[in-house]
Write a protein that holds these residues in place. Structure first.
Motif, PDB file in Angstrom:
ATOM      1  N   HIS A  94      78.067  67.004 119.737  1.00  0.00           N
ATOM      2  CA  HIS A  94      78.093  66.334 120.931  1.00  0.00           C
ATOM      3  C   HIS A  94      78.646  65.128 120.957  1.00  0.00           C
ATOM      4  O   HIS A  94      78.795  64.368 121.733  1.00  0.00           O
ATOM      5  CB  HIS A  94      76.683  66.446 121.521  1.00  0.00           C
ATOM      6  N   ASN A  95      79.187  64.825 119.831  1.00  0.00           N
ATOM      7  CA  ASN A  95      79.679  63.435 119.541  1.00  0.00           C
ATOM      8  C   ASN A  95      78.580  62.249 120.001  1.00  0.00           C
ATOM      9  O   ASN A  95      78.774  61.254 120.440  1.00  0.00           O
ATOM     10  CB  ASN A  95      81.031  62.867 120.378  1.00  0.00           C
ATOM     11  N   PHE A  96      77.089  62.587 119.729  1.00  0.00           N
ATOM     12  CA  PHE A  96      76.253  61.399 119.718  1.00  0.00           C
ATOM     13  C   PHE A  96      76.305  60.475 118.807  1.00  0.00           C
ATOM     14  O   PHE A  96      77.088  60.615 117.708  1.00  0.00           O
ATOM     15  CB  PHE A  96      74.969  62.184 119.678  1.00  0.00           C
ATOM     16  N   LEU A  97      75.572  59.444 119.235  1.00  0.00           N
ATOM     17  CA  LEU A  97      75.752  58.279 118.406  1.00  0.00           C
ATOM     18  C   LEU A  97      74.319  57.976 117.371  1.00  0.00           C
ATOM     19  O   LEU A  97      73.388  57.709 118.004  1.00  0.00           O
ATOM     20  CB  LEU A  97      76.087  57.034 119.058  1.00  0.00           C
ATOM     21  N   GLU A  98      74.456  57.909 116.176  1.00  0.00           N
ATOM     22  CA  GLU A  98      73.599  57.807 115.502  1.00  0.00           C
ATOM     23  C   GLU A  98      73.106  56.328 114.881  1.00  0.00           C
ATOM     24  O   GLU A  98      74.082  55.728 114.791  1.00  0.00           O
ATOM     25  CB  GLU A  98      73.471  58.641 114.147  1.00  0.00           C
ATOM     26  N   ILE A  99      71.964  55.943 115.043  1.00  0.00           N
ATOM     27  CA  ILE A  99      71.767  54.517 114.664  1.00  0.00           C
ATOM     28  C   ILE A  99      70.470  54.301 113.706  1.00  0.00           C
ATOM     29  O   ILE A  99      69.720  55.647 113.396  1.00  0.00           O
ATOM     30  CB  ILE A  99      71.372  53.425 115.931  1.00  0.00           C
ATOM     31  N   GLN A 100      70.284  53.406 113.260  1.00  0.00           N
ATOM     32  CA  GLN A 100      68.938  53.223 112.346  1.00  0.00           C
ATOM     33  C   GLN A 100      68.546  51.852 112.476  1.00  0.00           C
ATOM     34  O   GLN A 100      68.943  50.841 112.307  1.00  0.00           O
ATOM     35  CB  GLN A 100      69.400  53.250 110.826  1.00  0.00           C
ATOM     36  N   MET A 105      63.471  63.143 113.544  1.00  0.00           N
ATOM     37  CA  MET A 105      64.699  63.082 113.779  1.00  0.00           C
ATOM     38  C   MET A 105      64.741  63.424 115.630  1.00  0.00           C
ATOM     39  O   MET A 105      64.219  64.201 116.057  1.00  0.00           O
ATOM     40  CB  MET A 105      65.520  64.461 113.287  1.00  0.00           C
ATOM     41  N   GLU A 106      65.111  62.235 116.140  1.00  0.00           N
ATOM     42  CA  GLU A 106      64.961  62.223 117.586  1.00  0.00           C
ATOM     43  C   GLU A 106      66.609  61.956 118.301  1.00  0.00           C
ATOM     44  O   GLU A 106      67.249  61.404 117.536  1.00  0.00           O
ATOM     45  CB  GLU A 106      64.363  61.076 117.997  1.00  0.00           C
ATOM     46  N   ILE A 107      66.579  62.637 119.419  1.00  0.00           N
ATOM     47  CA  ILE A 107      67.823  62.196 120.257  1.00  0.00           C
ATOM     48  C   ILE A 107      67.169  61.671 121.700  1.00  0.00           C
ATOM     49  O   ILE A 107      66.245  62.244 122.091  1.00  0.00           O
ATOM     50  CB  ILE A 107      68.434  63.431 120.455  1.00  0.00           C
ATOM     51  N   ASN A 163      63.448  52.195 119.365  1.00  0.00           N
ATOM     52  CA  ASN A 163      64.614  51.597 118.993  1.00  0.00           C
ATOM     53  C   ASN A 163      65.955  51.958 119.829  1.00  0.00           C
ATOM     54  O   ASN A 163      66.714  51.222 120.054  1.00  0.00           O
ATOM     55  CB  ASN A 163      65.158  51.931 117.522  1.00  0.00           C
ATOM     56  N   MET A 164      65.906  53.308 120.126  1.00  0.00           N
ATOM     57  CA  MET A 164      67.050  53.793 121.071  1.00  0.00           C
ATOM     58  C   MET A 164      66.947  53.168 122.532  1.00  0.00           C
ATOM     59  O   MET A 164      68.206  52.830 123.190  1.00  0.00           O
ATOM     60  CB  MET A 164      67.210  55.293 120.824  1.00  0.00           C
ATOM     61  N   GLY A 166      74.506  60.331 124.085  1.00  0.00           N
ATOM     62  CA  GLY A 166      73.487  60.640 123.347  1.00  0.00           C
ATOM     63  C   GLY A 166      73.200  59.846 122.305  1.00  0.00           C
ATOM     64  O   GLY A 166      73.946  59.304 121.424  1.00  0.00           O
ATOM     65  N   ILE A 167      72.027  59.338 121.805  1.00  0.00           N
ATOM     66  CA  ILE A 167      71.752  58.104 120.879  1.00  0.00           C
ATOM     67  C   ILE A 167      70.691  58.926 119.832  1.00  0.00           C
ATOM     68  O   ILE A 167      69.612  59.536 120.363  1.00  0.00           O
ATOM     69  CB  ILE A 167      71.219  56.911 121.343  1.00  0.00           C
TER      70      ILE A 167
END
Length: 586
Positions: free
Chosen positions: A61-67, A217-219, A171-172, A190-191
């Motif tokens: 889905h081309n979501f964006l992953e952060i940490q 693991m969260e969206i 965080n998101m 989506g993050i």
RNA sequence: GCGGCCGUAGUCUAGCCUGGUAGGAUGCCGGCCUUCCAAGCCGGUGAUCCCGGGUUCAAAUCCCGGCGGCCGCACCA
């Protein structure tokens, strides 16, 4: 063998400990409840599960992953509601020492209490209503708080209070604006985040099922509440899912109902299509990890069970041998709760913007205090007045003046004559809104445990871990048939080649061939390559299927191709067939 | 946190009641044998008997406290 008198959880945990999947942490110091160590095989599986999740949930889905950091200042969890929500008032019986939640005891007596009560108010209520210990009739001591978040201080000399996050979600939300703006304001957005969460459980048990520190693991899927079109919905609307929904639970049913997503949405059981989409995806995810659909279900959380932030929640549950239905992921509709709260507490705007179909006329009505006029009338009191007025938005002041004709601050009434009242008309093409959020959230440790339990099999006197090849800790084993030095030499060559090709390879030349197959089966290695005497003549070897023990003869140069196909998800037998291999039997 | 049961090599366990410093099985390592599924034989390795304190000439064993595990209660937002 001794394992046959254990239950499945015990067998899996025993295997996990013996072969290095996971074990209790800090064992040499007596252990700490609710903590485990993932060993080498466990880490390998975990990483592969994470990769599958990334592919299915983020990349697609081309979501964006952060940490983000696990440590957060107190205000973050005040805003999120966790400081209130994670805090409960407890009382202890002076006679038998049993502990109870004070609010539960009171409500059983028909006394409803608000969350805002202080400890002494709780004590008074318990005293006045003569509430005694339900089990022994004893009196209660003073009530105390307990917070199930880990508390800490930030900075060695600082009194600045912080908490370890109980979920990665915040965080998101907190970083929403920057992600939204630095990624060109696409919407919906989506993050995602994969990381550790911490909960100071009162009594953690059940091995890897309830931990004090665990991976999630969260969206957070942000969408426009006026346009909740789900672009992925049609792909999966005919998929069937098992739901134990509110109506069934209230009727006292324990069995789930199987229906298509479409049906669940049209019957109003799932009230948001994206939420439903992620639920179907979650089913497919677990299915690919080897957990059949009939052992998965969604349990709707009822009003009182739901978290403070959610209007609708489904727990995805997997049936485990010892513990029954256990939650492995949660699917919540959090609406605009979190962003709204963070706006309030941070006093920063966390809006997204929607483009209007056609420009819209908006009327801006604001009132600004005029200090000079106020000073003329009230003199030195102006300092106090202005301070209090700073707590109001210009829009609010206008509304108060419209409604009452005055605003009361610092003990004085200020009429319209003290304000600069501005009414402006403006044509706008975009308008701000607070995004709504649906959240699929997965508990990684529980999922890996469930995967191990579903992969665990006993065949004759042996343990076989039938993991899907793409999550097995090692892809392939290489064995010389006997300890003949020529066989070992060729086997080592093949072993090195496979390692260079990027695979994790299990090499073993000790004991008998049968014992080595058994060792490989036990940790779930899907393919075993055996070098026999024919190999020395014509360069072919055999490949053995972990699950059926069937063997095919293959040229050693084609082994990499073979492994690649099996690991990509095609079954061993199909690959052997498609490559035209000859079945081997001794 | 409460109550019940429990804690001995990597793993599973005997011994505990009736105190005298651990025995087996399996694993692991080495060797012999072996042309395909934990075969056999030989040798070896391996235990702070969960931790601390007490009783005793002597404690794995009896007593107390703690930690950990399982089950039940409570908790799991």
């Amino acid at each position: 063998m001794w394992v046959f008198c254990m239950d499945k959880a015990e067998k899996v945990m025993n295997l996990a400990m013996r072969r290095g999947f996971f074990w209790p942490a800090y064992e040499i110091y007596g252990g700490v409840a609710g903590t485990i160590v993932w060993g080498p095989h466990g880490v390998a599986i975990k990483n592969k599960v994470i990769n599958l999740w990334r592919r299915m949930f983020i990349h697609k889905h081309n979501f964006l992953e952060i940490q983000g950091p696990a440590i957060a200042p107190r205000i973050v969890f005040e805003a999120s509601g966790h400081v209130e929500g994670f805090k409960d008032v407890m009382v202890t019986c002076l006679d038998c020492g049993k502990k109870y939640r004070a609010d539960t005891l009171l409500s059983e007596k028909g006394i409803e209490v608000s969350e805002a009560l202080s400890l002494s108010e709780f004590d008074k209520l318990i005293e006045n209503n003569d509430i005694r210990c339900p089990s022994c009739g004893g009196r209660f001591g003073n009530s105390t708080y307990f917070i199930t978040m880990f508390r800490t201080t930030i900075g060695p000399y600082s009194e600045s209070e912080g908490f370890l996050r109980p979920e990665t979600a915040q965080n998101m939300f907190v970083e929403f604006k920057r992600v939204y703006e630095s990624f060109r304001r696409v919407f919906p957005i989506g993050i995602a985040q994969i990381g550790r969460g911490y909960r100071n459980e009162i009594s953690p048990r059940q091995g890897p099922i309830r931990l004090r520190e665990f991976d999630m693991m969260e969206i957070e899927f942000f969408f426009d509440p006026e346009n909740d079109y789900c672009p992925y919905y049609d792909e999966v609307k005919d998929e069937e899912i098992n739901i134990l929904h509110e109506e069934l639970i209230k009727r006292g049913g324990a069995d789930y109902e199987t229906m298509s997503l479409e049906e669940a949405v049209s019957r109003g059981i799932i009230r948001n299509r994206c939420l439903g989409y992620f639920m179907v995806l979650a089913v497919k995810f677990l299915e690919r990890l080897g957990i059949p659909r009939e052992y998965q279900r969604f349990r709707e959380k009822l009003e009182g069970e739901r978290a403070h932030y959610a209007v609708q929640t489904f727990d995805q549950e997997v049936k485990l041998d010892r513990w029954g239905w256990v939650e492995v992921s949660g699917h919540a509709n959090r609406t605009d709760y979190d962003l709204s709260r963070h706006m309030k507490f941070s006093r920063k705007e966390l809006f997204a913007y929607r483009k209007l179909d056609k420009p819209k006329k908006v009327v801006i009505k604001e009132a600004y205090p005029m200090p000079r006029v106020i000073k003329e009338k009230f003199g030195d009191k102006i300092a106090e007045i202005m301070k209090e007025l700073a707590g109001f938005e210009a829009k609010e002041l206008y509304e108060l003046l419209e409604r009452d004709g005055w605003v009361k601050v610092a003990g004085v009434k200020l009429g319209k004559e003290f304000f600069d009242i501005r009414v402006e008309e403006k044509w706008v093409e975009i308008e701000p809104f607070i995004p709504h959020v649906v959240e699929p959230s997965f508990g990684l440790d529980r999922i890996v445990y469930a995967v191990l339990e579903y992969a665990y099999r006993e065949v004759n006197d042996r343990v076989v871990l039938s993991l899907p090849p793409y999550v097995a800790p090692m892809e392939v084993a290489v064995f010389p048939l006997t300890s003949d030095s020529e066989l070992i030499g060729l086997a080592r060559e093949i072993y090195e080649d496979l390692k260079s090709a990027g695979y994790t390879v299990f090499f073993d030349d000790s004991d008998s061939i049968g014992r080595r197959y058994a060792r490989a089966d036990e940790v779930g290695v899907p393919i075993a390559v055996t070098v026999d005497f024919k190999s020395l003549e014509d360069g072919t070897v055999t490949v053995r299927d972990r699950d059926s023990w069937v063997q095919y003869r293959i040229n050693k140069d084609r082994v990499v191709e073979f492994i690649e196909k099996v690991v990509s998800g095609t079954t061993f037998l199909e690959v052997a067939e498609s490559m035209g291999l000859e079945r081997y039997s001794q």
